[in-house]
Enzyme design. Sequence first.
Site, PDB file in Angstrom:
ATOM      1  N   ALA A 191      13.275   6.858   3.866  1.00  0.00           N
ATOM      2  CA  ALA A 191      12.763   5.562   4.331  1.00  0.00           C
ATOM      3  C   ALA A 191      13.734   4.959   5.331  1.00  0.00           C
ATOM      4  CB  ALA A 191      12.537   4.623   3.149  1.00  0.00           C
ATOM      5  N   ASP A 238       1.293  16.246  -6.088  1.00  0.00           N
ATOM      6  CA  ASP A 238       1.224  16.815  -7.443  1.00  0.00           C
ATOM      7  C   ASP A 238       0.714  15.807  -8.475  1.00  0.00           C
ATOM      8  OD1 ASP A 238       2.502  18.769  -6.025  1.00  0.00           O
ATOM      9  OD2 ASP A 238       4.260  18.924  -7.322  1.00  0.00           O
ATOM     10  N   ARG A 274      -1.826   0.125   4.393  1.00  0.00           N
ATOM     11  CA  ARG A 274      -0.609  -0.522   3.886  1.00  0.00           C
ATOM     12  C   ARG A 274       0.138  -1.255   4.992  1.00  0.00           C
ATOM     13  NH1 ARG A 274       4.975   1.306   3.653  1.00  0.00           N
ATOM     14  NH2 ARG A 274       4.279   3.216   4.616  1.00  0.00           N
ATOM     15  N   THR A 320      11.479   8.514  -0.640  1.00  0.00           N
ATOM     16  CA  THR A 320      12.365   7.342  -0.619  1.00  0.00           C
ATOM     17  C   THR A 320      13.614   7.615   0.209  1.00  0.00           C
ATOM     18  OG1 THR A 320      11.638   6.740  -2.843  1.00  0.00           O
ATOM     19  CG2 THR A 320      13.698   5.758  -2.083  1.00  0.00           C
ATOM     20  N   HIS A 356       1.496   7.415  10.716  1.00  0.00           N
ATOM     21  CA  HIS A 356       2.496   6.575  11.380  1.00  0.00           C
ATOM     22  C   HIS A 356       2.382   6.825  12.875  1.00  0.00           C
ATOM     23  CE1 HIS A 356       6.200   4.596  12.443  1.00  0.00           C
ATOM     24  NE2 HIS A 356       6.392   4.229  11.182  1.00  0.00           N
ATOM     25  N   GLY A 411      12.744  -0.316   5.903  1.00  0.00           N
ATOM     26  CA  GLY A 411      13.308  -1.166   4.856  1.00  0.00           C
ATOM     27  C   GLY A 411      12.290  -1.677   3.865  1.00  0.00           C
ATOM     28  N   GLY A 413      12.299   9.355  -7.113  1.00  0.00           N
ATOM     29  CA  GLY A 413      12.348   8.427  -5.988  1.00  0.00           C
ATOM     30  C   GLY A 413      12.592   7.023  -6.517  1.00  0.00           C
ATOM     31  N   HIS A 452       1.572   9.981   7.108  1.00  0.00           N
ATOM     32  CA  HIS A 452       2.775   9.284   6.639  1.00  0.00           C
ATOM     33  C   HIS A 452       2.675   8.800   5.200  1.00  0.00           C
ATOM     34  CE1 HIS A 452       6.398   6.877   7.068  1.00  0.00           C
ATOM     35  NE2 HIS A 452       5.754   5.760   6.771  1.00  0.00           N
ATOM     36  N   GLU A 460       8.474  -5.555  11.620  1.00  0.00           N
ATOM     37  CA  GLU A 460       7.636  -4.365  11.808  1.00  0.00           C
ATOM     38  C   GLU A 460       6.190  -4.793  12.033  1.00  0.00           C
ATOM     39  OE1 GLU A 460       8.308  -1.419   8.738  1.00  0.00           O
ATOM     40  OE2 GLU A 460      10.458  -1.568   8.981  1.00  0.00           O
ATOM     41  N   ARG A 484      -0.561  -0.789  11.674  1.00  0.00           N
ATOM     42  CA  ARG A 484      -0.350   0.631  11.964  1.00  0.00           C
ATOM     43  C   ARG A 484      -1.623   1.414  12.272  1.00  0.00           C
ATOM     44  NH1 ARG A 484       4.023   2.721   7.758  1.00  0.00           N
ATOM     45  NH2 ARG A 484       5.482   1.353   8.826  1.00  0.00           N
ATOM     46  N   ALA A 543      10.553   4.756  -7.419  1.00  0.00           N
ATOM     47  CA  ALA A 543       9.688   4.370  -8.542  1.00  0.00           C
ATOM     48  C   ALA A 543      10.223   4.955  -9.845  1.00  0.00           C
ATOM     49  CB  ALA A 543       8.255   4.845  -8.281  1.00  0.00           C
TER      50      ALA A 543
HETATM   51  P1  FAD Z   1       9.203   9.543  -3.750  1.00  0.00           P
HETATM   52  O1  FAD Z   1      10.334   8.754  -3.239  1.00  0.00           O
HETATM   53  O2  FAD Z   1       8.522  10.439  -2.826  1.00  0.00           O
HETATM   54  O3  FAD Z   1       9.667  10.331  -5.033  1.00  0.00           O
HETATM   55  C1  FAD Z   1       8.825  11.285  -5.634  1.00  0.00           C
HETATM   56  C2  FAD Z   1       9.653  12.134  -6.565  1.00  0.00           C
HETATM   57  O4  FAD Z   1       8.798  12.957  -7.345  1.00  0.00           O
HETATM   58  C3  FAD Z   1      10.601  13.078  -5.859  1.00  0.00           C
HETATM   59  O5  FAD Z   1      11.801  13.076  -6.579  1.00  0.00           O
HETATM   60  C4  FAD Z   1       9.912  14.437  -5.987  1.00  0.00           C
HETATM   61  O6  FAD Z   1      10.778  15.533  -5.931  1.00  0.00           O
HETATM   62  C5  FAD Z   1       9.286  14.285  -7.349  1.00  0.00           C
HETATM   63  N1  FAD Z   1       8.148  15.169  -7.613  1.00  0.00           N
HETATM   64  C6  FAD Z   1       7.029  15.357  -6.885  1.00  0.00           C
HETATM   65  N2  FAD Z   1       6.216  16.228  -7.499  1.00  0.00           N
HETATM   66  C7  FAD Z   1       6.830  16.590  -8.646  1.00  0.00           C
HETATM   67  C8  FAD Z   1       6.509  17.465  -9.705  1.00  0.00           C
HETATM   68  N3  FAD Z   1       5.375  18.189  -9.715  1.00  0.00           N
HETATM   69  N4  FAD Z   1       7.384  17.606 -10.725  1.00  0.00           N
HETATM   70  C9  FAD Z   1       8.560  16.915 -10.740  1.00  0.00           C
HETATM   71  N5  FAD Z   1       8.917  16.084  -9.749  1.00  0.00           N
HETATM   72  C10 FAD Z   1       8.064  15.917  -8.730  1.00  0.00           C
HETATM   73  N6  FAD Z   1       8.243   2.641   2.876  1.00  0.00           N
HETATM   74  C11 FAD Z   1       8.757   1.404   2.988  1.00  0.00           C
HETATM   75  O7  FAD Z   1       8.392   0.513   2.238  1.00  0.00           O
HETATM   76  N7  FAD Z   1       9.716   1.153   3.934  1.00  0.00           N
HETATM   77  C12 FAD Z   1      10.172   2.109   4.788  1.00  0.00           C
HETATM   78  O8  FAD Z   1      11.041   1.854   5.594  1.00  0.00           O
HETATM   79  C13 FAD Z   1       9.624   3.407   4.697  1.00  0.00           C
HETATM   80  N8  FAD Z   1      10.026   4.381   5.549  1.00  0.00           N
HETATM   81  C14 FAD Z   1       9.561   5.655   5.355  1.00  0.00           C
HETATM   82  C15 FAD Z   1      10.042   6.682   6.168  1.00  0.00           C
HETATM   83  C16 FAD Z   1       9.646   7.989   5.945  1.00  0.00           C
HETATM   84  C17 FAD Z   1      10.172   9.097   6.803  1.00  0.00           C
HETATM   85  C18 FAD Z   1       8.727   8.268   4.904  1.00  0.00           C
HETATM   86  C19 FAD Z   1       8.296   9.679   4.633  1.00  0.00           C
HETATM   87  C20 FAD Z   1       8.218   7.250   4.117  1.00  0.00           C
HETATM   88  C21 FAD Z   1       8.632   5.944   4.341  1.00  0.00           C
HETATM   89  N9  FAD Z   1       8.143   4.892   3.561  1.00  0.00           N
HETATM   90  C22 FAD Z   1       8.666   3.638   3.697  1.00  0.00           C
HETATM   91  C23 FAD Z   1       7.277   5.156   2.410  1.00  0.00           C
HETATM   92  C24 FAD Z   1       8.154   5.178   1.159  1.00  0.00           C
HETATM   93  O9  FAD Z   1       9.366   5.798   1.456  1.00  0.00           O
HETATM   94  C25 FAD Z   1       7.514   5.905   0.014  1.00  0.00           C
HETATM   95  O10 FAD Z   1       6.185   5.506  -0.150  1.00  0.00           O
HETATM   96  C26 FAD Z   1       8.273   5.599  -1.272  1.00  0.00           C
HETATM   97  O11 FAD Z   1       9.622   5.939  -1.090  1.00  0.00           O
HETATM   98  C27 FAD Z   1       7.672   6.367  -2.417  1.00  0.00           C
HETATM   99  O12 FAD Z   1       8.532   6.271  -3.517  1.00  0.00           O
HETATM  100  P2  FAD Z   1       8.162   7.038  -4.835  1.00  0.00           P
HETATM  101  O13 FAD Z   1       9.286   6.851  -5.771  1.00  0.00           O
HETATM  102  O14 FAD Z   1       6.801   6.691  -5.242  1.00  0.00           O
HETATM  103  O15 FAD Z   1       8.065   8.587  -4.367  1.00  0.00           O
HETATM  104  C1  SIN Z   2       9.231   2.797   9.394  1.00  0.00           C
HETATM  105  O1  SIN Z   2      10.436   2.619   9.342  1.00  0.00           O
HETATM  106  O2  SIN Z   2       8.559   2.717  10.421  1.00  0.00           O
HETATM  107  C2  SIN Z   2       8.509   3.136   8.137  1.00  0.00           C
HETATM  108  C3  SIN Z   2       8.185   1.914   7.432  1.00  0.00           C
HETATM  109  C4  SIN Z   2       7.127   2.149   6.406  1.00  0.00           C
HETATM  110  O3  SIN Z   2       6.571   3.244   6.281  1.00  0.00           O
HETATM  111  O4  SIN Z   2       6.815   1.193   5.715  1.00  0.00           O
END
Ligand code: FAD
Ligand code: SIN
Length: 534
Positions: free
Chosen positions: A45, A214, A377, A42, A235, A48, A13, A342, A117, A281, A15
């Site tokens: 999302a 995980d 958050r 991610t 959410h 934004g 993702g 969420h 938002e 929220r 991160a």
């Molecule tokens: P992720 O993007 O979830 O990536 C995790 C990665 O780890 C994935 O590739 C997954 O396959 C991998 N993984 C997991 N377990 C394992 C394992 N055991 N072994 C190997 N790989 C593994 N936040 C905002 O700030 N703005 C937004 O507009 C927003 N909108 C959102 C809308 C939705 C529908 C959702 C669900 C969330 C939203 N969020 C938003 C929250 C935000 O998207 C997430 O918190 C953020 O993207 C997390 O990023 P990350 O890289 O930590 O994890």
């Molecule tokens: C949304 O678009 O409502 C999600 C935004 C967020 O989770 O920060």
Amino acid sequence: MAIAVDFLVLGSGIAGLSYALKAGRHGKVALVTKKSDTESNTNYAQGGIASVFSDDDNFDLHVNDTHVAGAGLCHEDSVEILVKEGPDRVRELIDLGVRFSREKLPSGKTVLAMGREGGHSRRRILHAADLTGREIERALVAQAKSCDTIRLFEHDCAIDLLVEGYPRTCKGAHVLDTETGDVATFHAKVTMLATGGLGRVYRHTTNPEIATGDGVAMAYRAGADVGNMEFIQFHPTSLYHKDARSFLISEAVRGEGGLLRLKDGSTFMERYHEMGCLAPRDIVARAIDAELKRTGDDCVYLDITHLDPERVKTRFPNIFEKCLSVGIDMTKDWIPIVPAAHYSCGGVVTDVNGKTTIDRLYACGEVACTGVHGANRLASNSLLEALVFAHRAAAYCDSVRNMEAGTAPEEYPVAAHTEPAPTHEVLESIERVQNVMWRYVGIVRTTERLHKALDEVRDISRRAEELYARRRLSAELIELRNLAQVAELIVVSALERQESRGLHYNLDYPGPDDAWKHDTVFNRDGAPCEPVNL
Ligand code: FAD
Ligand code: SIN
């Protein structure tokens, strides 16, 4: 199979990718991800990234909004870092090719378009229409694939971390190839946990299938501190439709003036908070929950029909299409919505540089608990947090030069089993966790119901551990084990906190209590731990 690298990054993702791109300048990176490259929270999302870019905005306002949403538990140092370092990290994303929406001012000048938002006192959300995450993943995955020090391992699911000695040091991870069933040992000088969230622990969630907690489960088993797990964000507006239950309707729709209505057309948010539909929220989700219980209705409605239909279609093309595909024309119809799980505000405890309490193990993104979000958050602070803290962790990458690589081949203890676990039992147990958590550990909790949940999830966890110890590994079995583990952590943390604050609302302790103005931190060596970082 054994693979030795400088950096093992678990998760692709925002991160994991943004860290990997920086780590790749210092050594060899294995980027391991359990499904295909872009599959992540991610990628979905919508709203934004919150960051200070407008003339009428400033750091103090963003800091203050974050603290107000976080209900007194955000760490001051983490929030300052998030807000002040945020704009530079966002500019880096733009330099990497992320195309945020732009708009033309009456003066003719084109500027970044800013959305609004819940909980934000200013328009400060940079977005790519309502597909922000997909655009970020597209650009970051393309960059990672063009970097010759990064090797991507798709369909590889981390099972457990390799941890040695005391104080503990992380030396990599065991990983299951979900296509061949083989287990590989990845030896790394530094391991970055970027496995995202855990929404799938609940029956109704906006999260995709990968979000099974995980990283938190692995880190906890390895002995790391895990914090604030009781703060699960629901959410307020997920689509209520039998064919599209977990689809999110972005808060940005309310940012454009969308109103929450009951079936009879009346609005209700003004009875709950001065910011109405744009309240933080936790307050909106709880208000909807209360109205649903009061009226007995199945859903409430989101009404954006006042907005020019062309504006709806250009600002929210993805939401418009999805709604239309199930027979809802949001330019004319109210959208039926309910709250859904969420986001996890808690996670693996880190300092402000992404370091966990295990040496050489870092965490960033949703899996981490950096102190930024406190008890709730602020919208769109999550993508920003991942970027900012991945960057800070990457500042330590050049220290790998002085580290010994671990290369001793290590057999994974349970890899020899040949008999598979009964699929129906594994899937039923996953559903059981999700139902228990939805029923007893949702938006409004009671101590009695939390105890019921604890008995159930401990029972499921025991059986999952038995299957894990005696049967052939599969992705589903790994996920069941982790879901049961994080469910238990959420319940134990919720029982520990004897007050209501932010996202944790317990009818037996209906108000906040200053005695609890600290993090809830556990590790497997003895719980609870001293609060960290406050
Ligand atoms: P992720 O993007 O979830 O990536 C995790 C990665 O780890 C994935 O590739 C997954 O396959 C991998 N993984 C997991 N377990 C394992 C394992 N055991 N072994 C190997 N790989 C593994 N936040 C905002 O700030 N703005 C937004 O507009 C927003 N909108 C959102 C809308 C939705 C529908 C959702 C669900 C969330 C939203 N969020 C938003 C929250 C935000 O998207 C997430 O918190 C953020 O993207 C997390 O990023 P990350 O890289 O930590 O994890
Ligand atoms: C949304 O678009 O409502 C999600 C935004 C967020 O989770 O920060």
